[in-house]
Motif scaffolding. Structure first.
Motif, PDB file in Angstrom:
ATOM      1  N   PRO A  39       3.341  -7.043  -8.904  1.00 24.21           N
ATOM      2  CA  PRO A  39       2.431  -6.452  -7.936  1.00 24.21           C
ATOM      3  C   PRO A  39       1.288  -5.647  -8.566  1.00 24.21           C
ATOM      4  O   PRO A  39       1.420  -5.107  -9.653  1.00 24.21           O
ATOM      5  N   VAL A  40       0.187  -5.627  -7.814  1.00 25.50           N
ATOM      6  CA  VAL A  40      -0.971  -4.826  -8.191  1.00 25.50           C
ATOM      7  C   VAL A  40      -0.996  -3.588  -7.275  1.00 25.50           C
ATOM      8  O   VAL A  40      -0.884  -3.719  -6.058  1.00 25.50           O
ATOM      9  N   THR A  41      -1.112  -2.430  -7.888  1.00 27.57           N
ATOM     10  CA  THR A  41      -1.096  -1.184  -7.116  1.00 27.57           C
ATOM     11  C   THR A  41      -2.372  -0.397  -7.333  1.00 27.57           C
ATOM     12  O   THR A  41      -2.794  -0.212  -8.474  1.00 27.57           O
ATOM     13  N   ALA A  42      -2.968   0.049  -6.238  1.00 29.93           N
ATOM     14  CA  ALA A  42      -4.126   0.942  -6.344  1.00 29.93           C
ATOM     15  C   ALA A  42      -3.699   2.326  -5.882  1.00 29.93           C
ATOM     16  O   ALA A  42      -3.083   2.459  -4.830  1.00 29.93           O
ATOM     17  N   VAL A  43      -3.989   3.326  -6.703  1.00 29.03           N
ATOM     18  CA  VAL A  43      -3.733   4.710  -6.300  1.00 29.03           C
ATOM     19  C   VAL A  43      -5.077   5.321  -5.970  1.00 29.03           C
ATOM     20  O   VAL A  43      -5.957   5.403  -6.827  1.00 29.03           O
ATOM     21  N   LEU A  44      -5.247   5.691  -4.710  1.00 32.50           N
ATOM     22  CA  LEU A  44      -6.529   6.267  -4.304  1.00 32.50           C
ATOM     23  C   LEU A  44      -6.308   7.692  -3.826  1.00 32.50           C
ATOM     24  O   LEU A  44      -5.582   7.929  -2.862  1.00 32.50           O
ATOM     25  N   GLY A  45      -6.902   8.614  -4.557  1.00 31.60           N
ATOM     26  CA  GLY A  45      -6.794  10.018  -4.159  1.00 31.60           C
ATOM     27  C   GLY A  45      -8.176  10.587  -3.988  1.00 31.60           C
ATOM     28  O   GLY A  45      -9.112   9.867  -3.654  1.00 31.60           O
ATOM     29  N   LEU A  50      -8.633  -4.583  -0.832  1.00 28.97           N
ATOM     30  CA  LEU A  50      -7.468  -4.912   0.012  1.00 28.97           C
ATOM     31  C   LEU A  50      -6.964  -6.339  -0.198  1.00 28.97           C
ATOM     32  O   LEU A  50      -5.775  -6.610  -0.089  1.00 28.97           O
ATOM     33  N   ASP A  51      -7.882  -7.248  -0.507  1.00 28.96           N
ATOM     34  CA  ASP A  51      -7.494  -8.645  -0.724  1.00 28.96           C
ATOM     35  C   ASP A  51      -6.819  -8.851  -2.070  1.00 28.96           C
ATOM     36  O   ASP A  51      -6.291  -9.920  -2.342  1.00 28.96           O
ATOM     37  N   LYS A  52      -6.913  -7.867  -2.938  1.00 26.26           N
ATOM     38  CA  LYS A  52      -6.487  -8.085  -4.328  1.00 26.26           C
ATOM     39  C   LYS A  52      -5.267  -7.283  -4.723  1.00 26.26           C
ATOM     40  O   LYS A  52      -4.821  -7.368  -5.861  1.00 26.26           O
ATOM     41  N   ILE A  53      -4.759  -6.467  -3.809  1.00 26.80           N
ATOM     42  CA  ILE A  53      -3.646  -5.596  -4.184  1.00 26.80           C
ATOM     43  C   ILE A  53      -2.425  -5.816  -3.308  1.00 26.80           C
ATOM     44  O   ILE A  53      -2.499  -6.442  -2.247  1.00 26.80           O
ATOM     45  N   ASP A  54      -1.288  -5.296  -3.787  1.00 34.41           N
ATOM     46  CA  ASP A  54      -0.041  -5.383  -3.030  1.00 34.41           C
ATOM     47  C   ASP A  54       0.355  -4.025  -2.466  1.00 34.41           C
ATOM     48  O   ASP A  54       0.960  -3.937  -1.405  1.00 34.41           O
ATOM     49  N   HIS A  55       0.062  -2.974  -3.233  1.00 37.41           N
ATOM     50  CA  HIS A  55       0.394  -1.620  -2.782  1.00 37.41           C
ATOM     51  C   HIS A  55      -0.850  -0.737  -2.823  1.00 37.41           C
ATOM     52  O   HIS A  55      -1.613  -0.807  -3.789  1.00 37.41           O
ATOM     53  N   MET A  56      -0.998   0.089  -1.811  1.00 39.25           N
ATOM     54  CA  MET A  56      -2.058   1.094  -1.860  1.00 39.25           C
ATOM     55  C   MET A  56      -1.417   2.461  -1.654  1.00 39.25           C
ATOM     56  O   MET A  56      -0.864   2.751  -0.583  1.00 39.25           O
ATOM     57  N   VAL A  76      -0.500  -5.769   2.571  1.00 43.68           N
ATOM     58  CA  VAL A  76      -0.608  -4.688   1.584  1.00 43.68           C
ATOM     59  C   VAL A  76       0.210  -3.514   2.114  1.00 43.68           C
ATOM     60  O   VAL A  76       0.033  -3.082   3.250  1.00 43.68           O
ATOM     61  N   GLN A  77       1.108  -3.021   1.265  1.00 51.77           N
ATOM     62  CA  GLN A  77       1.937  -1.902   1.700  1.00 51.77           C
ATOM     63  C   GLN A  77       1.212  -0.589   1.431  1.00 51.77           C
ATOM     64  O   GLN A  77       0.847  -0.324   0.280  1.00 51.77           O
ATOM     65  N   ILE A  78       0.996   0.178   2.480  1.00 49.26           N
ATOM     66  CA  ILE A  78       0.339   1.475   2.292  1.00 49.26           C
ATOM     67  C   ILE A  78       1.401   2.556   2.142  1.00 49.26           C
ATOM     68  O   ILE A  78       2.361   2.613   2.911  1.00 49.26           O
ATOM     69  N   GLU A  90      -8.058   1.471  11.216  1.00 48.79           N
ATOM     70  CA  GLU A  90      -8.542   0.112  10.953  1.00 48.79           C
ATOM     71  C   GLU A  90      -8.063  -0.356   9.564  1.00 48.79           C
ATOM     72  O   GLU A  90      -7.628  -1.501   9.391  1.00 48.79           O
ATOM     73  N   ILE A  91      -8.147   0.531   8.585  1.00 47.77           N
ATOM     74  CA  ILE A  91      -7.668   0.197   7.232  1.00 47.77           C
ATOM     75  C   ILE A  91      -6.181  -0.146   7.288  1.00 47.77           C
ATOM     76  O   ILE A  91      -5.720  -1.118   6.694  1.00 47.77           O
ATOM     77  N   MET A  92      -5.434   0.651   8.063  1.00 47.75           N
ATOM     78  CA  MET A  92      -3.990   0.402   8.147  1.00 47.75           C
ATOM     79  C   MET A  92      -3.701  -0.948   8.820  1.00 47.75           C
ATOM     80  O   MET A  92      -2.813  -1.680   8.380  1.00 47.75           O
ATOM     81  N   ARG A  93      -4.491  -1.269   9.834  1.00 48.38           N
ATOM     82  CA  ARG A  93      -4.309  -2.568  10.506  1.00 48.38           C
ATOM     83  C   ARG A  93      -4.610  -3.723   9.555  1.00 48.38           C
ATOM     84  O   ARG A  93      -3.839  -4.671   9.429  1.00 48.38           O
ATOM     85  N   LYS A  94      -5.741  -3.582   8.847  1.00 47.72           N
ATOM     86  CA  LYS A  94      -6.139  -4.655   7.920  1.00 47.72           C
ATOM     87  C   LYS A  94      -5.115  -4.814   6.799  1.00 47.72           C
ATOM     88  O   LYS A  94      -4.787  -5.926   6.393  1.00 47.72           O
ATOM     89  N   ALA A  95      -4.614  -3.696   6.312  1.00 48.56           N
ATOM     90  CA  ALA A  95      -3.632  -3.741   5.221  1.00 48.56           C
ATOM     91  C   ALA A  95      -2.396  -4.510   5.684  1.00 48.56           C
ATOM     92  O   ALA A  95      -1.846  -5.329   4.949  1.00 48.56           O
ATOM     93  N   LYS A  96      -1.979  -4.235   6.909  1.00 48.18           N
ATOM     94  CA  LYS A  96      -0.795  -4.913   7.459  1.00 48.18           C
ATOM     95  C   LYS A  96      -1.029  -6.427   7.511  1.00 48.18           C
ATOM     96  O   LYS A  96      -0.185  -7.211   7.074  1.00 48.18           O
ATOM     97  N   GLU A  97      -2.199  -6.796   8.025  1.00 49.15           N
ATOM     98  CA  GLU A  97      -2.569  -8.215   8.106  1.00 49.15           C
ATOM     99  C   GLU A  97      -2.501  -8.894   6.752  1.00 49.15           C
ATOM    100  O   GLU A  97      -2.133 -10.050   6.626  1.00 49.15           O
ATOM    101  N   LYS A  98      -2.920  -8.168   5.738  1.00 49.33           N
ATOM    102  CA  LYS A  98      -3.021  -8.747   4.402  1.00 49.33           C
ATOM    103  C   LYS A  98      -1.769  -8.503   3.578  1.00 49.33           C
ATOM    104  O   LYS A  98      -1.768  -8.728   2.359  1.00 49.33           O
TER     105      LYS A  98
END
Ligand code: AMP
Length: 396
Positions: A188-194, A209-215, A258-260, A248-256
């Motif tokens: 998995p690819v993980t992005a940490v955004l703070g 969002l299209d390129k990661i598995d975890h945010m 991506v685990q937030i 909206e970000i949470m909705r899109k992440a779910k679609e794709k």
């Protein structure tokens, strides 16, 4: 496209755009020579092969010619870092440069005066670029910090070297690291955004969002999400006008798929200060008058396995107010987890102003796979933008 390794530099004049925009103290001493160190491999490659390195850079934001912004101040430090003499040239265009270039023996290093003493540099003037271009047979861009600017020396100049241009080692490494994250087949690819605000990260989030598995979301951004989800955030930092966007970000992440990962607990404080009273509370139950300034222990425990299993990690932004010791624990702990994962083979890229400052401050820099040198340029690449300085080398 040629790389720096494809050229024979023997007896060639090589114009190298470096980023020597280093900090100076009141006595004009260089207080951090990292940027000079970062360009060293490229410069030495040229001179050791018998070429003349003609270095071009800006320093600060001068208004016309101002001695305080003269690159003369950094000559001694540059000589020390490179371990070679450096000939300083009083201007970047005109007869002084012509004479210096003509008289420089192969293997020497010239440093031209601050490019921004000429307003044409930042205007991206083709005329100014052509004047600079006269000095070299080959053009190398090794200035990642200014790669997002279409200035004369960073982009426009490349047109004059259709066959003889390349990235320096530093710029090539920056590009390679970001590509590794954005185009990874390892998962998995993980992005940490703070960091503090959703608004400053939104374009990055949309692009990755299209390129990661975890945010993993941390820092002040957290509270816009938590409030949007109906939580109580006390007086934590929040962008009310971005709450809909957070959902909206949470909705899109779910679609794709991506685990937030949002924090579940925080260190809440009754003031933005090292002397504040603190307590650990649930992220959505912060009492009035208290603000969340760091992630809590339960959150860190939940993040640990996510970091451990990641093959690729992008870290942009601290998890809390790391500048205050009392609220630095989350950022340090996450940094240590990323360092451990890196040691076991994970690729970790740290980029964007404050997370770079944090890894440096906590001695973690050498434990990451790559720490980017260019704040703004790195962020624009993550946003999916084409950087003029990169396009100018890649396109013919
Ligand atoms: P940015 O420039 O957006 O990456 O934000 C970095 C800044 O966010 C740092 O100076 C941190 O102190 C700040 N920050 C991190 N967490 C919080 C928080 N919970 N509340 C307020 N500011 C924060």
């Amino acid at each position: 496209m040629k790389t720096i390794n494809d050229f024979d530099f023997k007896d060639k004049k090589v114009l190298i755009r470096v980023d020597f925009n280093v900090p100076l103290d009141a006595n004009f001493n260089v207080t951090d020579a990292n940027r000079i160190e970062a360009a060293k491999p490229t410069i030495l490659k040229v001179v050791q092969a018998g070429g003349t390195a003609i270095l071009m850079s800006h320093l600060g934001r001068p208004k016309g010619v101002q001695d305080q912004f003269s690159l003369r101040h950094i000559v001694a430090k540059t000589e020390e870092v490179l371990g070679r003499p450096v000939i300083f040239v009083e201007d970047s265009v005109g007869s002084a440069v012509e004479a210096a270039v003509k008289n420089s023996p192969s293997g020497s290093i010239l440093l031209l005066e601050n490019l921004r003493f000429h307003p044409e540099e930042e205007q991206g003037s083709a005329d100014f670029a052509s004047k600079l271009a006269q000095w070299g047979d080959i053009y190398i861009n090794d200035a990642f910090g200014t790669a997002h600017r279409a200035h004369a020396s960073t982009a426009i100049i490349a047109e004059f070297f259709p066959e003889n241009k390349a990235f320096g080692y530093l710029l090539a490494k920056e590009i390679e690291s970001i590509h590794k994250v954005l185009n990874s087949t390892d998962k998995p690819v993980t992005a940490v955004l703070g960091g503090s605000k959703v608004s400053s990260k939104i374009t990055i989030i949309e692009n990755i969002l299209d390129k990661i598995d975890h945010m993993i979301i941390g820092g002040g951004m957290t509270f816009t999400f938590i409030k949007a989800l109906g939580g109580q955030i006390g007086s934590s930092i929040c962008e009310d006008d971005k709450m809909e966007l957070a959902l909206e970000i949470m909705r899109k992440a779910k679609e794709k798929n991506v685990q937030i990962h949002l924090p579940v607990d925080v260190i809440a404080a009754d003031a933005f200060s090292n002397d504040a009273q603190t307590k650990i509370v649930k992220v959505d139950e912060i009492p009035d008058g208290w603000q969340g300034l760091d992630v809590g222990p339960q959150t860190l425990a939940l993040l640990k396995p996510v970091i451990k299993e990641s093959k690729i990690i992008l870290w942009n932004g601290p998890l809390g107010v790391f500048e205050l010791e009392k609220f630095s624990h989350g950022t340090i702990s996450l940094g240590n987890d990323i360092a451990e994962a890196t040691q076991s083979g994970t690729f970790s890229l740290v980029g964007g102003g404050d997370s770079v400052a944090a890894v440096k401050q906590f001695g973690l820099e050498s434990k990451m796979s790559y720490v980017s040198t260019g704040g703004g340029a790195m962020l624009e690449m993550l946003e999916g933008k084409t950087l003029p300085g990169i396009a100018a080398i890649e396109n013919n």
